[in-house]
Write a protein that holds these residues in place. Structure first.
Motif, PDB file in Angstrom:
ATOM      1  N   ARG A 101       0.835  -1.206   0.000  1.00  0.00           N
ATOM      2  CA  ARG A 101       0.000   0.000   0.000  1.00  0.00           C
ATOM      3  C   ARG A 101       0.869   1.254   0.000  1.00  0.00           C
ATOM      4  NH1 ARG A 101      -2.904  -1.190   4.068  1.00  0.00           N
ATOM      5  NH2 ARG A 101      -2.067   0.181   5.689  1.00  0.00           N
ATOM      6  N   VAL A 102       1.933   1.239   0.785  1.00  0.00           N
ATOM      7  CA  VAL A 102       2.842   2.382   0.800  1.00  0.00           C
ATOM      8  C   VAL A 102       3.467   2.583  -0.578  1.00  0.00           C
ATOM      9  CG1 VAL A 102       5.039   3.231   1.717  1.00  0.00           C
ATOM     10  CG2 VAL A 102       3.325   2.272   3.269  1.00  0.00           C
ATOM     11  N   ALA A 103       3.930   1.498  -1.193  1.00  0.00           N
ATOM     12  CA  ALA A 103       4.547   1.603  -2.523  1.00  0.00           C
ATOM     13  C   ALA A 103       3.573   2.208  -3.531  1.00  0.00           C
ATOM     14  CB  ALA A 103       5.017   0.231  -2.993  1.00  0.00           C
ATOM     15  N   ASP A 104       2.302   1.830  -3.460  1.00  0.00           N
ATOM     16  CA  ASP A 104       1.302   2.348  -4.388  1.00  0.00           C
ATOM     17  C   ASP A 104       1.032   3.839  -4.171  1.00  0.00           C
ATOM     18  OD1 ASP A 104       1.007  -0.108  -5.568  1.00  0.00           O
ATOM     19  OD2 ASP A 104      -0.767  -0.671  -4.402  1.00  0.00           O
ATOM     20  N   ARG A 105       1.226   4.317  -2.941  1.00  0.00           N
ATOM     21  CA  ARG A 105       0.903   5.704  -2.619  1.00  0.00           C
ATOM     22  C   ARG A 105       2.073   6.669  -2.796  1.00  0.00           C
ATOM     23  NH1 ARG A 105      -2.604   4.966   3.028  1.00  0.00           N
ATOM     24  NH2 ARG A 105      -4.462   4.041   2.079  1.00  0.00           N
ATOM     25  N   LEU A 106       3.256   6.152  -2.942  1.00  0.00           N
ATOM     26  CA  LEU A 106       4.416   7.023  -3.109  1.00  0.00           C
ATOM     27  C   LEU A 106       4.412   7.652  -4.505  1.00  0.00           C
ATOM     28  CD1 LEU A 106       7.204   4.900  -1.372  1.00  0.00           C
ATOM     29  CD2 LEU A 106       6.064   6.956  -0.491  1.00  0.00           C
ATOM     30  N   PRO A 107       5.126   8.774  -4.701  1.00  0.00           N
ATOM     31  CA  PRO A 107       5.147   9.422  -6.022  1.00  0.00           C
ATOM     32  C   PRO A 107       5.605   8.460  -7.107  1.00  0.00           C
ATOM     33  CG  PRO A 107       6.123  10.854  -4.352  1.00  0.00           C
ATOM     34  CD  PRO A 107       5.894   9.537  -3.687  1.00  0.00           C
ATOM     35  N   GLY A 108       4.990   8.572  -8.274  1.00  0.00           N
ATOM     36  CA  GLY A 108       5.338   7.681  -9.375  1.00  0.00           C
ATOM     37  C   GLY A 108       6.791   7.784  -9.787  1.00  0.00           C
ATOM     38  N   SER A 109       7.365   8.999  -9.641  1.00  0.00           N
ATOM     39  CA  SER A 109       8.764   9.192 -10.030  1.00  0.00           C
ATOM     40  C   SER A 109       9.733   8.407  -9.157  1.00  0.00           C
ATOM     41  CB  SER A 109       9.123  10.679  -9.978  1.00  0.00           C
ATOM     42  OG  SER A 109       8.957  11.187  -8.657  1.00  0.00           O
ATOM     43  N   TRP A 110       9.266   7.948  -8.012  1.00  0.00           N
ATOM     44  CA  TRP A 110      10.134   7.176  -7.114  1.00  0.00           C
ATOM     45  C   TRP A 110      10.308   5.734  -7.596  1.00  0.00           C
ATOM     46  CZ3 TRP A 110       9.509   8.260  -1.195  1.00  0.00           C
ATOM     47  CH2 TRP A 110       9.656   9.632  -0.964  1.00  0.00           C
ATOM     48  N   ARG A 111       9.441   5.277  -8.490  1.00  0.00           N
ATOM     49  CA  ARG A 111       9.499   3.902  -9.006  1.00  0.00           C
ATOM     50  C   ARG A 111       9.514   2.875  -7.867  1.00  0.00           C
ATOM     51  NH1 ARG A 111      13.318   6.718 -11.707  1.00  0.00           N
ATOM     52  NH2 ARG A 111      15.027   5.575 -10.696  1.00  0.00           N
ATOM     53  N   ALA A 112       8.606   3.059  -6.928  1.00  0.00           N
ATOM     54  CA  ALA A 112       8.552   2.191  -5.752  1.00  0.00           C
ATOM     55  C   ALA A 112       7.961   0.834  -6.100  1.00  0.00           C
ATOM     56  CB  ALA A 112       7.721   2.846  -4.655  1.00  0.00           C
ATOM     57  N   GLY A 113       8.461  -0.193  -5.466  1.00  0.00           N
ATOM     58  CA  GLY A 113       7.937  -1.534  -5.664  1.00  0.00           C
ATOM     59  C   GLY A 113       8.303  -2.420  -4.497  1.00  0.00           C
ATOM     60  N   VAL A 114       7.592  -3.515  -4.369  1.00  0.00           N
ATOM     61  CA  VAL A 114       7.840  -4.489  -3.299  1.00  0.00           C
ATOM     62  C   VAL A 114       8.239  -5.804  -3.932  1.00  0.00           C
ATOM     63  CG1 VAL A 114       6.833  -5.781  -1.378  1.00  0.00           C
ATOM     64  CG2 VAL A 114       6.223  -3.373  -1.725  1.00  0.00           C
ATOM     65  N   ARG A 115       9.346  -6.329  -3.478  1.00  0.00           N
ATOM     66  CA  ARG A 115       9.842  -7.615  -3.954  1.00  0.00           C
ATOM     67  C   ARG A 115       9.881  -8.590  -2.784  1.00  0.00           C
ATOM     68  NH1 ARG A 115      15.846  -8.770  -6.593  1.00  0.00           N
ATOM     69  NH2 ARG A 115      15.533 -10.987  -7.035  1.00  0.00           N
ATOM     70  N   VAL A 116       9.449  -9.809  -3.029  1.00  0.00           N
ATOM     71  CA  VAL A 116       9.414 -10.835  -1.978  1.00  0.00           C
ATOM     72  C   VAL A 116      10.448 -11.898  -2.312  1.00  0.00           C
ATOM     73  CG1 VAL A 116       7.999 -12.514  -0.746  1.00  0.00           C
ATOM     74  CG2 VAL A 116       6.967 -10.395  -1.604  1.00  0.00           C
ATOM     75  N   THR A 117      11.330 -12.182  -1.339  1.00  0.00           N
ATOM     76  CA  THR A 117      12.316 -13.246  -1.498  1.00  0.00           C
ATOM     77  C   THR A 117      12.175 -14.227  -0.345  1.00  0.00           C
ATOM     78  OG1 THR A 117      14.057 -12.148  -0.208  1.00  0.00           O
ATOM     79  CG2 THR A 117      13.898 -11.595  -2.555  1.00  0.00           C
ATOM     80  N   SER A 118      12.655 -15.433  -0.563  1.00  0.00           N
ATOM     81  CA  SER A 118      12.560 -16.459   0.478  1.00  0.00           C
ATOM     82  C   SER A 118      13.441 -16.132   1.673  1.00  0.00           C
ATOM     83  CB  SER A 118      12.953 -17.821  -0.098  1.00  0.00           C
ATOM     84  OG  SER A 118      14.260 -17.775  -0.651  1.00  0.00           O
ATOM     85  N   ASP A 119      14.528 -15.383   1.432  1.00  0.00           N
ATOM     86  CA  ASP A 119      15.451 -15.076   2.529  1.00  0.00           C
ATOM     87  C   ASP A 119      15.037 -13.848   3.319  1.00  0.00           C
ATOM     88  OD1 ASP A 119      17.060 -17.236   1.830  1.00  0.00           O
ATOM     89  OD2 ASP A 119      18.263 -16.025   0.437  1.00  0.00           O
ATOM     90  N   ASP A 120      14.614 -12.782   2.609  1.00  0.00           N
ATOM     91  CA  ASP A 120      14.356 -11.502   3.270  1.00  0.00           C
ATOM     92  C   ASP A 120      12.888 -11.166   3.437  1.00  0.00           C
ATOM     93  OD1 ASP A 120      17.121 -11.076   3.331  1.00  0.00           O
ATOM     94  OD2 ASP A 120      17.108 -10.173   1.330  1.00  0.00           O
ATOM     95  N   GLY A 121      12.000 -11.944   2.833  1.00  0.00           N
ATOM     96  CA  GLY A 121      10.598 -11.592   2.889  1.00  0.00           C
ATOM     97  C   GLY A 121      10.303 -10.390   2.019  1.00  0.00           C
ATOM     98  N   PRO A 122       9.203  -9.687   2.263  1.00  0.00           N
ATOM     99  CA  PRO A 122       8.868  -8.531   1.421  1.00  0.00           C
ATOM    100  C   PRO A 122       9.785  -7.346   1.716  1.00  0.00           C
ATOM    101  CG  PRO A 122       7.274  -8.765   3.196  1.00  0.00           C
ATOM    102  CD  PRO A 122       8.172  -9.965   3.281  1.00  0.00           C
TER     103      PRO A 122
END
Length: 285
Positions: A123-144
């Protein structure tokens, strides 16, 4: 003459013979000087007018306001149960092998029901400015993990810090110190101190030092203002003793308790052996 040169007569250079190198030396020196002057002028113009191309071209003093604005964006995106954390300046990193620098980090803790941490990051990633290119990545080691670029080489990240708590941060990386970091001035408390004092009384906390005051600019104007108390001893049931002053809580978990008093949101961090209470006036919707 058959090309024979009489004794004592200097031979002609002829049209095919190159001139002496000494005749070109003044022109070579003049060209070198002119090129050096032109290069210096272009460098000065670039430093003055062009945006920085590497992190080392911006000092901590210059990067500080970018971090502060990033904290305001994170706070506005995170919602009511967000709490700014004190800025941290860590010295001793190396900007170059010959120059020492420092790193500025500012954070926002967000308290949520256990199991909804990834949802909060998305939700935070979706609300941040588009120019920030925010995203969430999920890995088995670090989680989201949230990643974003706030500009001016300021990195934004987010991760699950503990059950029910997400830590969002903005940091400068290693920079020249300049004149150092100056935190935003926090104006009139707007009720934070009163709400904080009420929570501390309910917890049975003795009078302590003045709370830390934290601030950050909001994206649409105004500012986040937080009064944050030092850790106090936790009663047997912090939520039970806070309930009379809380009314209807915004959050009631084993890790945090939050409620609203007018425009102020009070958050009690219950995740440790002691309780840390913050009272915050956030950004307008």
């Amino acid at each position: 003459m058959n090309g024979v040169v009489e004794a004592g007569q200097a031979p002609s250079t002829g049209p095919g013979r190159p001139a002496s190198p000494r005749r070109w030396l003044p022109w070579l020196l003049a060209g070198t000087v002119a090129w050096a002057v032109l290069l210096a002028a272009l460098t000065w113009t670039s430093v003055r007018d062009d945006p920085p191309t590497v992190r080392e071209q911006r000092t901590l003093t210059e990067a500080g306001p970018v971090v502060d604005r990033a904290v305001g964006e994170l706070f506005a995106a995170a919602g009511d149960t967000a709490v700014p954390t004190p800025p941290e300046v860590e010295r001793g990193c190396r900007v170059t092998p010959f120059a020492e620098g420092a790193t500025l980090t500012r954070g926002v803790d967000v308290f949520v029901p256990v199991g909804s941490e990834r949802e909060l990051l998305e939700r935070v990633a979706d609300r941040l400015p588009g120019s920030w290119r925010a995203g969430v990545r999920v890995t088995s080691d670090d989680g989201p993990r949230l990643r974003a670029d706030a500009g001016e080489f300021v990195t934004v990240s987010g991760r699950v810090d503990a059950d029910g708590r997400v830590r969002l941060t903005a940091d400068t990386g290693c920079r020249p110190v300049g004149d150092g970091y100056v935190a935003p001035a926090v104006g009139a408390d707007g009720g934070q101190a009163e709400a904080l004092a009420g929570a501390l009384r309910a917890l049975g906390a003795p009078a302590g030092p003045a709370p830390a005051l934290l601030g950050a600019p909001c994206p649409a104007g105004g500012a986040v203002r937080t009064a944050r108390a030092a850790a106090v001893a936790a009663p047997a049931s912090p939520a039970a003793v806070l309930a009379p002053v809380a009314g209807v809580p915004l959050l009631d978990t084993a890790h945090a308790y939050a409620y609203r008093r007018g425009d102020v949101v009070v958050v009690a961090d219950l995740s440790g052996d002691s309780v840390v209470v913050s009272a915050t006036t956030g950004c307008a919707a």
